[in-house]
Write a protein that holds these residues in place. Structure first.
Motif, mmCIF file in Angstrom:
data_model
loop_
_atom_site.group_PDB
_atom_site.id
_atom_site.type_symbol
_atom_site.label_atom_id
_atom_site.label_comp_id
_atom_site.label_asym_id
_atom_site.label_seq_id
_atom_site.Cartn_x
_atom_site.Cartn_y
_atom_site.Cartn_z
ATOM 1 N N GLY A 185 -22.255 43.822 18.299
ATOM 2 C CA GLY A 185 -23.339 43.750 17.334
ATOM 3 C C GLY A 185 -22.899 43.089 16.044
ATOM 4 O O GLY A 185 -21.881 43.462 15.464
ATOM 5 N N THR A 186 -23.651 42.092 15.589
ATOM 6 C CA THR A 186 -23.417 41.461 14.294
ATOM 7 C C THR A 186 -24.698 40.788 13.827
ATOM 8 O O THR A 186 -25.462 40.260 14.640
ATOM 9 C CB THR A 186 -22.277 40.419 14.343
ATOM 10 O OG1 THR A 186 -22.159 39.798 13.052
ATOM 11 C CG2 THR A 186 -22.532 39.349 15.390
ATOM 12 N N SER A 187 -24.943 40.816 12.524
ATOM 13 C CA SER A 187 -26.102 40.126 11.950
ATOM 14 C C SER A 187 -25.687 38.827 11.295
ATOM 15 O O SER A 187 -26.514 38.128 10.705
ATOM 16 C CB SER A 187 -26.787 41.028 10.917
ATOM 17 O OG SER A 187 -25.890 41.344 9.866
ATOM 18 N N SER A 188 -24.397 38.486 11.385
ATOM 19 C CA SER A 188 -23.855 37.312 10.707
ATOM 20 C C SER A 188 -23.672 36.149 11.670
ATOM 21 O O SER A 188 -22.945 36.257 12.655
ATOM 22 C CB SER A 188 -22.503 37.670 10.075
ATOM 23 O OG SER A 188 -21.753 36.520 9.767
ATOM 24 N N LEU A 189 -24.322 35.023 11.365
ATOM 25 C CA LEU A 189 -24.139 33.837 12.195
ATOM 26 C C LEU A 189 -22.721 33.303 12.075
ATOM 27 O O LEU A 189 -22.204 32.678 13.006
ATOM 28 C CB LEU A 189 -25.149 32.759 11.804
ATOM 29 C CG LEU A 189 -26.627 33.114 11.998
ATOM 30 C CD1 LEU A 189 -27.510 31.901 11.700
ATOM 31 C CD2 LEU A 189 -26.895 33.627 13.407
ATOM 32 N N ARG A 190 -22.082 33.516 10.930
ATOM 33 C CA ARG A 190 -20.691 33.096 10.745
ATOM 34 C C ARG A 190 -19.778 33.815 11.739
ATOM 35 O O ARG A 190 -18.961 33.184 12.430
ATOM 36 C CB ARG A 190 -20.249 33.404 9.307
ATOM 37 C CG ARG A 190 -18.750 33.239 9.048
ATOM 38 C CD ARG A 190 -18.378 33.767 7.677
ATOM 39 N NE ARG A 190 -18.713 35.171 7.496
ATOM 40 C CZ ARG A 190 -17.975 36.192 7.934
ATOM 41 N NH1 ARG A 190 -16.854 35.952 8.583
ATOM 42 N NH2 ARG A 190 -18.347 37.441 7.714
ATOM 43 N N ASP A 250 -28.018 41.019 17.845
ATOM 44 C CA ASP A 250 -28.251 41.198 16.419
ATOM 45 C C ASP A 250 -28.311 42.687 16.074
ATOM 46 O O ASP A 250 -28.761 43.508 16.874
ATOM 47 C CB ASP A 250 -29.567 40.519 16.017
ATOM 48 C CG ASP A 250 -29.719 40.409 14.510
ATOM 49 O OD1 ASP A 250 -28.920 39.676 13.898
ATOM 50 O OD2 ASP A 250 -30.623 41.051 13.955
ATOM 51 N N ILE A 251 -27.822 43.023 14.879
ATOM 52 C CA ILE A 251 -27.879 44.402 14.407
ATOM 53 C C ILE A 251 -28.222 44.392 12.926
ATOM 54 O O ILE A 251 -27.687 43.609 12.151
ATOM 55 C CB ILE A 251 -26.548 45.148 14.669
ATOM 56 C CG1 ILE A 251 -26.674 46.625 14.290
ATOM 57 C CG2 ILE A 251 -25.390 44.483 13.945
ATOM 58 C CD1 ILE A 251 -25.496 47.474 14.762
ATOM 59 N N VAL A 286 -25.918 30.394 7.762
ATOM 60 C CA VAL A 286 -25.222 29.312 8.467
ATOM 61 C C VAL A 286 -23.768 29.711 8.657
ATOM 62 O O VAL A 286 -23.205 30.425 7.831
ATOM 63 C CB VAL A 286 -25.319 27.964 7.720
ATOM 64 C CG1 VAL A 286 -26.738 27.444 7.742
ATOM 65 C CG2 VAL A 286 -24.818 28.094 6.294
ATOM 66 N N PRO A 287 -23.153 29.274 9.754
ATOM 67 C CA PRO A 287 -21.784 29.679 10.064
ATOM 68 C C PRO A 287 -20.745 28.911 9.240
ATOM 69 O O PRO A 287 -20.177 27.909 9.678
ATOM 70 C CB PRO A 287 -21.643 29.359 11.559
ATOM 71 C CG PRO A 287 -23.029 29.156 12.060
ATOM 72 C CD PRO A 287 -23.778 28.595 10.888
#
Length: 321
Positions: free
Chosen positions: A135-140, A156-157, A253-254
């Motif tokens: 789980g991650t909400s970061s595109l990076r 997504d979280i 953006v990553p």
């Protein structure tokens, strides 16, 4: 620092989000300032931001970093608060007219952390089995982890740190990625299963530092905030923010970074990746600490020459589709 910056009756108001982590950070700033200025009354004004209210939509779909700062900034401009305490990674690189970054506090560990469900306590990122749900909400974080571990699945979280940990413990995810700094500030270091090395995941711009935003030119407040300024942390984060600003990237953006100072030399690493992790470009620049912002701009130009512009353009098109 002398007591001459304010009158004995002065009350200074700190704006903060209502989340547990934001309040811990803001009350830490309050306590530090009270030690320096015992004659000043410091009061905390809490506000809910749009980012705190919209929890059922991915961050990449609902806007830029201002999601977590706009309401606090309105309070500054309306004079209902004197300064706002932010996680610096949440503060946009372009601030509203009339506002400025007044102080950067000493940075703590800026890395990301792997937090795992109990059934994976014997695993590290590299040994998690195929199909493990992260789980991650970061595109990076997503792009870099997809690049290194394409066999893992990502979901997504959203929600505050406690909410995310509860979702993990309830079995909705096998593991989640969080900032080491947030876990440490909430005294949850025991949940850090693995500190993710920069070779795998470069951290977010400003991660680990607090940024204090105030009205532009408010010298009385700037004199007060100077008590908490940490010059090395400010130089590193100014370089990082300059890189991000030149690449026109937000938290959606990553873009990842790492920076360090050795003697009078600042070294900045920057990374841009595609959402699927297939494309990942990275470069490094070093130079005088006093040229921090120029170093960030120069590294952004180097990354653009390597194709960062095309990668980011494709990401913006996909997000806005």
């Amino acid at each position: 620092m002398t007591a001459s910056v304010s009158t004995p009756t002065r009350t200074v108001r700190l704006a903060s989000r209502k989340s547990q982590l934001a309040l811990v950070q803001t009350y830490w700033v309050k306590a530090q300032l009270e030690q320096h200025f015992p004659h000043i009354t410091f009061e905390v004004e809490t506000m809910s931001t749009q980012g705190d209210k919209i929890l059922d939509v991915a961050l990449s779909k609902i806007g830029d970093k201002g999601l977590f700062t706009k309401e606090l900034e309105v309070g500054l401009l309306n004079n209902t608060a004197d300064f706002a305490v932010h996680s610096l990674k949440d503060l946009p690189t372009r601030l509203p007219d009339g506002l400025m970054l007044g102080c950067v506090t000493e940075r703590v560990e800026p890395a990301d952390a792997l937090v795992v469900h109990a059934q994976h306590q014997d695993k590290q990122l590299a040994t998690l089995p195929p199909g493990t749900v992260i789980g991650t909400s970061s595109l990076r974080r997503l792009a870099q982890l997809r690049h290194h571990f394409p066999h893992l699945e990502f979901k997504d979280i959203r929600g505050n740190l406690n909410t995310r940990l509860q979702k993990l413990d309830n079995g909705e995810y096998d593991a989640i990625i969080l900032a080491v700094a947030g876990l440490e500030r909430l005294e949850m270091s025991d949940r850090i299963h693995q500190v993710i090395p920069g070779e795998i995941s470069l951290h977010a711009v400003g991660q680990g530092a607090l940024g204090i935003e105030c009205r532009d030119g408010d010298q009385e407040i700037l004199d007060i905030l100077a008590a908490l300024e940490h010059a090395p942390s400010k130089a590193c984060t100014l370089a990082e923010r300059s890189l991000l600003r030149e690449l026109e990237g937000g938290c959606q953006v990553p873009i990842g970074v790492n920076s360090r100072i050795e003697g009078d030399t600042l070294t900045l690493v920057g990374m841009v990746a595609s959402l699927d992790g297939q494309q990942l470009i990275k470069n490094t620049i070093s130079g005088p600490v006093e040229q921090a912002e120029q170093l960030g701009a120069n590294l952004a130009a180097m990354l653009k020459e390597q194709g960062a512009g095309e990668i980011l353009a494709a990401i913006f098109a996909e997000i806005n589709r």
